[in-house]
Each structure stands twice: as C-alpha cells, then as structure tokens.
Design a protein around this motif. Structure first.
Motif, PDB file in Angstrom:
ATOM      1  N   ILE A  20       0.851  -1.177   0.000  1.00 47.79           N
ATOM      2  CA  ILE A  20       0.000   0.000   0.000  1.00 47.79           C
ATOM      3  C   ILE A  20       0.891   1.233   0.000  1.00 47.79           C
ATOM      4  O   ILE A  20       1.915   1.264   0.672  1.00 47.79           O
ATOM      5  CB  ILE A  20      -0.910   0.001   1.244  1.00 47.79           C
ATOM      6  CG1 ILE A  20      -1.872  -1.178   1.170  1.00 47.79           C
ATOM      7  CG2 ILE A  20      -1.674   1.317   1.362  1.00 47.79           C
ATOM      8  CD1 ILE A  20      -2.666  -1.394   2.442  1.00 47.79           C
ATOM      9  N   GLY A  21       0.488   2.226  -0.760  1.00 48.59           N
ATOM     10  CA  GLY A  21       1.223   3.486  -0.750  1.00 48.59           C
ATOM     11  C   GLY A  21       2.365   3.547  -1.724  1.00 48.59           C
ATOM     12  O   GLY A  21       3.120   4.513  -1.721  1.00 48.59           O
ATOM     13  N   VAL A  22       2.535   2.540  -2.544  1.00 47.73           N
ATOM     14  CA  VAL A  22       3.579   2.553  -3.559  1.00 47.73           C
ATOM     15  C   VAL A  22       2.896   2.405  -4.907  1.00 47.73           C
ATOM     16  O   VAL A  22       2.284   1.382  -5.194  1.00 47.73           O
ATOM     17  CB  VAL A  22       4.605   1.414  -3.336  1.00 47.73           C
ATOM     18  CG1 VAL A  22       5.653   1.420  -4.437  1.00 47.73           C
ATOM     19  CG2 VAL A  22       5.265   1.560  -1.983  1.00 47.73           C
ATOM     20  N   ASP A  23       2.975   3.452  -5.710  1.00 48.64           N
ATOM     21  CA  ASP A  23       2.309   3.500  -7.000  1.00 48.64           C
ATOM     22  C   ASP A  23       3.282   3.071  -8.100  1.00 48.64           C
ATOM     23  O   ASP A  23       4.374   3.643  -8.210  1.00 48.64           O
ATOM     24  CB  ASP A  23       1.804   4.921  -7.249  1.00 48.64           C
ATOM     25  CG  ASP A  23       1.110   5.090  -8.576  1.00 48.64           C
ATOM     26  OD1 ASP A  23       0.605   4.091  -9.126  1.00 48.64           O
ATOM     27  OD2 ASP A  23       1.069   6.231  -9.075  1.00 48.64           O
ATOM     28  N   PRO A  24       2.909   2.081  -8.926  1.00 50.14           N
ATOM     29  CA  PRO A  24       3.815   1.637  -9.982  1.00 50.14           C
ATOM     30  C   PRO A  24       4.193   2.746 -10.965  1.00 50.14           C
ATOM     31  O   PRO A  24       5.322   2.769 -11.462  1.00 50.14           O
ATOM     32  CB  PRO A  24       3.065   0.510 -10.684  1.00 50.14           C
ATOM     33  CG  PRO A  24       1.691   0.516 -10.152  1.00 50.14           C
ATOM     34  CD  PRO A  24       1.675   1.317  -8.897  1.00 50.14           C
ATOM     35  N   THR A  25       3.295   3.696 -11.188  1.00 50.44           N
ATOM     36  CA  THR A  25       3.608   4.803 -12.089  1.00 50.44           C
ATOM     37  C   THR A  25       4.687   5.693 -11.486  1.00 50.44           C
ATOM     38  O   THR A  25       5.613   6.119 -12.184  1.00 50.44           O
ATOM     39  CB  THR A  25       2.337   5.633 -12.399  1.00 50.44           C
ATOM     40  OG1 THR A  25       1.358   4.753 -12.959  1.00 50.44           O
ATOM     41  CG2 THR A  25       2.633   6.757 -13.369  1.00 50.44           C
TER      42      THR A  25
ATOM     43  N   HIS B  84      17.229   1.207 -10.249  1.00 50.92           N
ATOM     44  CA  HIS B  84      16.890   1.509  -8.868  1.00 50.92           C
ATOM     45  C   HIS B  84      16.384   2.936  -8.725  1.00 50.92           C
ATOM     46  O   HIS B  84      16.646   3.793  -9.562  1.00 50.92           O
ATOM     47  CB  HIS B  84      18.090   1.271  -7.942  1.00 50.92           C
ATOM     48  CG  HIS B  84      19.334   2.008  -8.358  1.00 50.92           C
ATOM     49  ND1 HIS B  84      20.160   1.539  -9.355  1.00 50.92           N
ATOM     50  CD2 HIS B  84      19.866   3.161  -7.933  1.00 50.92           C
ATOM     51  CE1 HIS B  84      21.169   2.382  -9.517  1.00 50.92           C
ATOM     52  NE2 HIS B  84      21.013   3.380  -8.663  1.00 50.92           N
ATOM     53  N   GLY B  85      15.616   3.141  -7.657  1.00 52.92           N
ATOM     54  CA  GLY B  85      15.065   4.455  -7.358  1.00 52.92           C
ATOM     55  C   GLY B  85      14.800   4.573  -5.870  1.00 52.92           C
ATOM     56  O   GLY B  85      15.065   3.654  -5.100  1.00 52.92           O
ATOM     57  N   ARG B  86      14.244   5.720  -5.487  1.00 48.86           N
ATOM     58  CA  ARG B  86      13.963   5.998  -4.078  1.00 48.86           C
ATOM     59  C   ARG B  86      12.485   6.311  -3.883  1.00 48.86           C
ATOM     60  O   ARG B  86      11.807   6.699  -4.820  1.00 48.86           O
ATOM     61  CB  ARG B  86      14.805   7.176  -3.620  1.00 48.86           C
ATOM     62  CG  ARG B  86      16.277   6.853  -3.631  1.00 48.86           C
ATOM     63  CD  ARG B  86      17.041   8.038  -3.061  1.00 48.86           C
ATOM     64  NE  ARG B  86      18.429   7.715  -2.920  1.00 48.86           N
ATOM     65  CZ  ARG B  86      18.971   7.223  -1.812  1.00 48.86           C
ATOM     66  NH1 ARG B  86      18.241   7.005  -0.756  1.00 48.86           N
ATOM     67  NH2 ARG B  86      20.254   6.953  -1.748  1.00 48.86           N
ATOM     68  N   PHE B  87      12.010   6.136  -2.657  1.00 49.43           N
ATOM     69  CA  PHE B  87      10.638   6.485  -2.324  1.00 49.43           C
ATOM     70  C   PHE B  87      10.589   7.084  -0.937  1.00 49.43           C
ATOM     71  O   PHE B  87      11.513   6.929  -0.151  1.00 49.43           O
ATOM     72  CB  PHE B  87       9.701   5.273  -2.427  1.00 49.43           C
ATOM     73  CG  PHE B  87       9.901   4.248  -1.337  1.00 49.43           C
ATOM     74  CD1 PHE B  87       9.092   4.243  -0.222  1.00 49.43           C
ATOM     75  CD2 PHE B  87      10.893   3.290  -1.439  1.00 49.43           C
ATOM     76  CE1 PHE B  87       9.273   3.297   0.783  1.00 49.43           C
ATOM     77  CE2 PHE B  87      11.082   2.345  -0.446  1.00 49.43           C
ATOM     78  CZ  PHE B  87      10.268   2.349   0.671  1.00 49.43           C
TER      79      PHE B  87
ATOM     80  N   LEU C  43       2.399  -7.991   2.500  1.00 53.99           N
ATOM     81  CA  LEU C  43       1.150  -7.746   1.797  1.00 53.99           C
ATOM     82  C   LEU C  43       0.263  -6.816   2.612  1.00 53.99           C
ATOM     83  O   LEU C  43       0.010  -7.036   3.775  1.00 53.99           O
ATOM     84  CB  LEU C  43       0.446  -9.079   1.565  1.00 53.99           C
ATOM     85  CG  LEU C  43      -0.666  -9.100   0.543  1.00 53.99           C
ATOM     86  CD1 LEU C  43      -0.115  -8.758  -0.831  1.00 53.99           C
ATOM     87  CD2 LEU C  43      -1.325 -10.445   0.514  1.00 53.99           C
ATOM     88  N   GLY C  44      -0.184  -5.744   1.961  1.00 54.61           N
ATOM     89  CA  GLY C  44      -1.083  -4.822   2.622  1.00 54.61           C
ATOM     90  C   GLY C  44      -0.404  -3.792   3.503  1.00 54.61           C
ATOM     91  O   GLY C  44      -1.064  -3.008   4.142  1.00 54.61           O
ATOM     92  N   MET C  45       0.903  -3.760   3.534  1.00 58.49           N
ATOM     93  CA  MET C  45       1.612  -2.808   4.375  1.00 58.49           C
ATOM     94  C   MET C  45       2.281  -1.745   3.506  1.00 58.49           C
ATOM     95  O   MET C  45       2.668  -1.996   2.388  1.00 58.49           O
ATOM     96  CB  MET C  45       2.715  -3.510   5.191  1.00 58.49           C
ATOM     97  CG  MET C  45       2.216  -4.542   6.138  1.00 58.49           C
ATOM     98  SD  MET C  45       1.430  -3.713   7.509  1.00 58.49           S
ATOM     99  CE  MET C  45       1.208  -5.087   8.597  1.00 58.49           C
ATOM    100  N   THR C  46       2.439  -0.571   4.063  1.00 60.44           N
ATOM    101  CA  THR C  46       3.213   0.466   3.411  1.00 60.44           C
ATOM    102  C   THR C  46       4.679   0.195   3.715  1.00 60.44           C
ATOM    103  O   THR C  46       5.037  -0.006   4.868  1.00 60.44           O
ATOM    104  CB  THR C  46       2.808   1.850   3.943  1.00 60.44           C
ATOM    105  OG1 THR C  46       1.409   2.005   3.731  1.00 60.44           O
ATOM    106  CG2 THR C  46       3.558   2.949   3.239  1.00 60.44           C
TER     107      THR C  46
ATOM    108  N   LEU D 259      15.232  -2.210  -7.696  1.00 52.63           N
ATOM    109  CA  LEU D 259      15.422  -1.863  -6.300  1.00 52.63           C
ATOM    110  C   LEU D 259      14.721  -0.537  -6.008  1.00 52.63           C
ATOM    111  O   LEU D 259      14.815   0.409  -6.787  1.00 52.63           O
ATOM    112  CB  LEU D 259      16.924  -1.716  -6.056  1.00 52.63           C
ATOM    113  CG  LEU D 259      17.476  -1.775  -4.662  1.00 52.63           C
ATOM    114  CD1 LEU D 259      17.142  -3.100  -3.990  1.00 52.63           C
ATOM    115  CD2 LEU D 259      18.985  -1.597  -4.711  1.00 52.63           C
ATOM    116  N   LEU D 260      14.032  -0.485  -4.891  1.00 55.81           N
ATOM    117  CA  LEU D 260      13.365   0.722  -4.431  1.00 55.81           C
ATOM    118  C   LEU D 260      13.773   0.927  -2.976  1.00 55.81           C
ATOM    119  O   LEU D 260      13.527   0.065  -2.129  1.00 55.81           O
ATOM    120  CB  LEU D 260      11.851   0.547  -4.558  1.00 55.81           C
ATOM    121  CG  LEU D 260      10.986   1.777  -4.422  1.00 55.81           C
ATOM    122  CD1 LEU D 260      11.328   2.814  -5.485  1.00 55.81           C
ATOM    123  CD2 LEU D 260       9.522   1.390  -4.526  1.00 55.81           C
TER     124      LEU D 260
END
Length: 172
Positions: A37-42, A67-70, A84-87, A118-119
C-alpha cells in the motif's frame, strides 16, 4: 543484508515478450509495487526513468540494476515493512529474467536479460549503496548468472537468488 530480505517469491519472474528498456522498467515497477500500500507503480516507473537519465544502470554482461527511491509513510509502527497490505519502510527488490535481452546502454553494449529492480527509502543512503554493492558482487559471479539464465521457473529463480550469499560463502 540478505537478498531474501529484499525479494519475495511473487517479485521474481521469468518473462518473455519484453523488447525494450521502457517495457522492462514498467514490468519492474509493477513488481516492486505489487502487494504494498502506498507505492504506486507509475511513480516507481518515473523514478526508474529519472535514474536512467542520470546514467545507465546496466552493469554489462547482460545484467542491469535499475533503482530508485521512495518516501515511506509516516506510520511509525514497527510491523509496517513490505508485507502484503503494508506500506513499505524498507528496501524493496524484484528480479526479472528475460528470454531475450534488451538494450540497457551497458558499458559492454550487451543487452541485459537479468534485471534486479530496487526501491530504497529516501533516508537510507548508506543502505542503498550497500545493497547495490552486494548486488553488483552477486551479479559479477558469471557462473551464478549462467545458472540463473538456465533456470526455467520463478520458484527456481527465487530459491537461487535468496540463497546466493549462503552458497557463495560455502564455495569460498
């Protein structure tokens, strides 16, 4: 860090039909965002594209490490990780083995068929570098990469990737 802390069986796939770097990055973005949750593929896709604009993440020898950051959520509960279901509050990884390599602007100009996405949370700069270094070491093992290329199922790929450190240390 163990590779098994980054990936889940659902985030490891053998894929066919991908013929471009853009499509490969889209697939990695979907896998990285799956089940959280809270991670958008776009958003992930745009992060990966922006990183590629800074310089290719192709390592050569058919391997790329996009790789990228969030920005993790502000929820401080200890149990919010990447289940599953966690941010997510920690680094997420995924792996794709392509049936045909795609151009990743690698230094050796060889197409990449082994892609580890990688994120990483924005605040984890040291962890980001450590994970990238560990992945670079893993994928510099040419025998291991050939074994990955010869693997036919997602389950076998996951087992090989998640046990790499252990089997590599035993062989040393």
């Amino acid at each position: 860090m163990e590779i098994s802390q980054l990936i889940t069986p659902e985030r490891v796939q053998c894929l066919g039909g991908i013929k471009s770097k853009k499509r490969a990055l889209e697939s990695l973005s979907q896998l990285l965002a799956s089940g959280v949750i809270g991670v958008d593929p776009t958003d992930i896709f745009h992060q990966l594209i922006e990183r590629e604009r800074l310089g290719s993440t192709g390592l050569g020898h058919g391997v790329a490490l996009p790789h990228g950051r969030f920005s993790p959520s502000q929820d401080d509960s200890d149990d919010a990780q990447f289940d599953l279901g966690m941010t997510p509050k920690m680094t997420l990884g995924c792996f794709i083995k392509l049936d045909q390599g795609v151009d990743f602007d690698s230094p050796d100009a060889k197409p990449a068929d082994l892609l580890f996405g990688l994120l990483v949370p924005e605040h984890c700069t040291d962890e980001h570098l450590q994970v990238l270094a560990a992945l670079a070491q893993m994928f510099s093992d040419t025998e291991f990469c050939e074994q990955l290329r010869n693997t036919k199922t997602n389950e076998e790929l996951y087992t090989m990737l998640s046990s790499w450190k252990q089997s590599h240390q035993e062989a040393s």
